[in-house]
Design an enzyme around this catalytic site. Structure first.
Site, short mmCIF file in Angstrom:
data_model
loop_
_atom_site.label_atom_id
_atom_site.label_comp_id
_atom_site.label_asym_id
_atom_site.label_seq_id
_atom_site.Cartn_x
_atom_site.Cartn_y
_atom_site.Cartn_z
N ASP A 298 -8.69 -8.31 8.84
CA ASP A 298 -9.50 -7.52 9.79
C ASP A 298 -10.64 -8.37 10.35
O ASP A 298 -11.00 -8.27 11.52
CB ASP A 298 -10.11 -6.29 9.09
CG ASP A 298 -9.06 -5.50 8.35
OD1 ASP A 298 -7.88 -5.56 8.76
OD2 ASP A 298 -9.40 -4.83 7.36
N GLU B 255 0.86 -1.18 0.00
CA GLU B 255 0.00 0.00 0.00
C GLU B 255 0.89 1.23 0.00
O GLU B 255 1.79 1.33 0.82
CB GLU B 255 -0.89 -0.01 1.25
CG GLU B 255 -1.71 1.25 1.39
CD GLU B 255 -2.79 1.18 2.47
OE1 GLU B 255 -2.96 0.12 3.09
OE2 GLU B 255 -3.45 2.20 2.69
C1 GLC Z 1 -5.83 -0.76 4.74
C2 GLC Z 1 -6.18 0.01 3.48
C3 GLC Z 1 -7.66 -0.07 3.19
C4 GLC Z 1 -8.16 -1.49 3.22
C5 GLC Z 1 -7.70 -2.19 4.49
C6 GLC Z 1 -8.04 -3.66 4.43
O1 GLC Z 1 -6.38 -0.12 5.84
O2 GLC Z 1 -5.79 1.35 3.60
O3 GLC Z 1 -7.91 0.53 1.94
O4 GLC Z 1 -9.55 -1.50 3.17
O5 GLC Z 1 -6.32 -2.07 4.67
O6 GLC Z 1 -7.53 -4.34 5.51
#
Ligand code: GLC
Ligand code: AMP
Length: 453
Positions: free
Chosen positions: A439, A87
């Protein structure tokens, strides 16, 4: 099979109890993800239009940030060639304009906070308070219905409202996500696994710009929280990290004084100064979540270069090296829970004991498989449908090593006064998309654990 039975009973226990969890504070990064599924011919034409000489060398070495279209295309090639996620901040306006013109197939909720808010609040019905640096109409529209709140100040009072009722008209923070499947070919590169490159056209999240409501009313916000999850510090640099870190530590002190357990979602942090600073504040957290690359990068700054190398040497990742690294990290920082996830298995090291730690990992693995399979988890019933995804075969060798080395039974062992919990995961062969699985894993396991405890 023993794991299938453990999976089923863990799911039922978490489903029965997750409704009892109080408000979870989520800070700091929320954005809009514009997802583009790459097409090989289109990408080749674009590289040729800019000139291969301007582009190809970035496929070997990523730039620090994106200042032109050649760097953007080269960085995408870097991710494809290595099969790795990356990223970068897109600084130049003309490149932002180019990305907008290139377009997207889908707009989705992005940022750890946004993704976790929709999962916890929108799917599990666990109330959340989210930090959203910029609340545009588009950003607000991406929040699911459910007990999802943002603080709104007015008339000297603070209210919690759903993001759509905030009625904000702030900026759009767009992250362009270029996804590719395993085996994706462009020029003579072939992607060893599915992954994505992210270009962030966003001046807020990369700098961890905090909302005035959080500066001015944090005590009041913290009073409402039972748990906290912090994320989004990964894009800071040696130049801009001091101010957000001061505010972070202030927030943590307030939460700690109220005995609110806080989890740090680590995420890959390129800048070594920031990584060191994160290790230094880790003792303020109850828990941390990370993958093998992130754990290796922490070992590097702790001077454990040998361990760092071992963590990246094998597939699946050597679980004994992971356990040693987690023990060093726990001893150095005092963090009470470390949740490690990799392709095929998870481990948690906790300074407390109980089957609920493993059961929360199992619940998280089911949620991750549902996310990989469907792209978006719509209800808790989608989670249990992932029971038909097979348990990863390669995890058997991992389990055997842990049994031999630590006498692990049914995924639980005791080492140096800590508990080690293990879970083989379910791997979706052709995932719909790869963004946000990490996440999903970390928030489901952390909140699931508190539901069970
Ligand atoms: C990071 C990125 C974001 C994405 C996320 C997913 O925060 O900036 O765009 O949605 O990772 O884990
Ligand atoms: P991160 O490394 O933080 O992006 O999180 C990715 C995690 O998602 C990995 O560690 C895996 O545990 C999990 N994962 C990745 N791909 C899949 C898949 N196809 N099926 C199930 N889980 C996956």
């Amino acid at each position: 099979m023993v794991w299938d039975a453990l999976y089923s009973s863990a799911f039922e226990s978490v489903r029965g109890r997750i409704g009892g969890v109080g408000k979870v504070l989520l800070a700091y990064n929320t954005n809009i993800d514009a997802i583009k599924y790459l097409d090989g011919n289109d990408l080749e034409r674009r590289v040729e239009a800019v000139g291969k000489d301007e582009v190809l060398h970035y496929a070997d070495e990523l730039p620090r940030r994106i200042e032109n279209v050649g760097q953007l295309l080269g960085s995408i090639l870097w991710s494809i060639k290595h099969g790795k996620a990356a990223e970068l901040f897109v600084e130049s306006c003309s490149t932002r304009f180019y990305m907008k013109g290139w377009g997207w197939e889908e707009l989705r909720m992005g940022g750890q906070v946004g993704i976790m808010a929709n999962l916890l609040g929108g799917v599990y019905s666990v109330p959340v308070i989210a930090h959203v640096p910029q609340l545009s109409r588009l950003q607000a529209s991406l929040f699911k219905d459910g007990p999802i709140y943002v603080p709104k100040a007015g008339d000297g009072k603070l209210r919690l409202v759903h993001p759509r009722d905030f009625a904000g008209d702030e900026e759009n923070c767009i992250h362009y996500i270029y996804e590719f499947p395993r085996g994706f070919g462009v020029f003579d590169f072939e992607a060893p696994r599915e992954n994505r490159f992210i270009g962030s056209a966003d001046d807020y999240n990369p700098n961890v710009v905090m909302r005035p409501e959080f500066h001015e009313h944090f005590e009041e916000i913290a009073e409402k929280a039972e748990l906290g999850i912090i994320s989004g510090l990964q894009t800071l640099t040696g130049k801009n990290y001091r101010e957000p870190f001061e505010e972070l530590v202030r927030h943590l002190e307030i939460l700690n004084a109220r005995e609110v357990p806080v989890h740090l979602e680590f995420a890959f942090t390129q800048d070594e100064t920031v990584r060191r600073a994160l290790v230094d504040v880790l003792g303020h957290f109850h828990s941390v979540g990370l993958n093998e690359v992130e754990l290796a990068s922490i070992m590097e700054v702790m001077g454990e270069k040998g361990l760092a190398g071992k963590l990246l040497a094998d597939d699946p990742v050597d679980p004994i090296a992971v356990t040693e690294a987690m023990l060093r990290l726990a001893e150095r920082t005092g963090v009470k829970r470390i949740h490690f996830h990799t392709y095929g298995y998870y481990l948690a090291l906790t300074d407390y004991k109980g089957d609920f730690v493993r059961d929360a990992l199992l619940f998280a693995a089911l949620a991750a498989a549902a996310k990989a399979k469907l792209g978006d988890v719509r209800s808790i019933d989608d989670v249990v449908k992932a029971m038909d995804v097979p348990v990863n075969e390669k995890a058997k060798t991992v389990e055997k090593r842990l049994t031999g080395e630590y006498g692990m039974k049914n995924g639980i062992a005791e080492i140096d006064g800590y508990q080690l919990s293990f879970t083989p995961t379910r791997i979706v062969a052709r995932p719909k998309s790869t963004v946000g699985i990490g996440d999903t894993i970390s928030s489901s396991a952390f909140v699931g654990e508190f539901a069970l405890h």
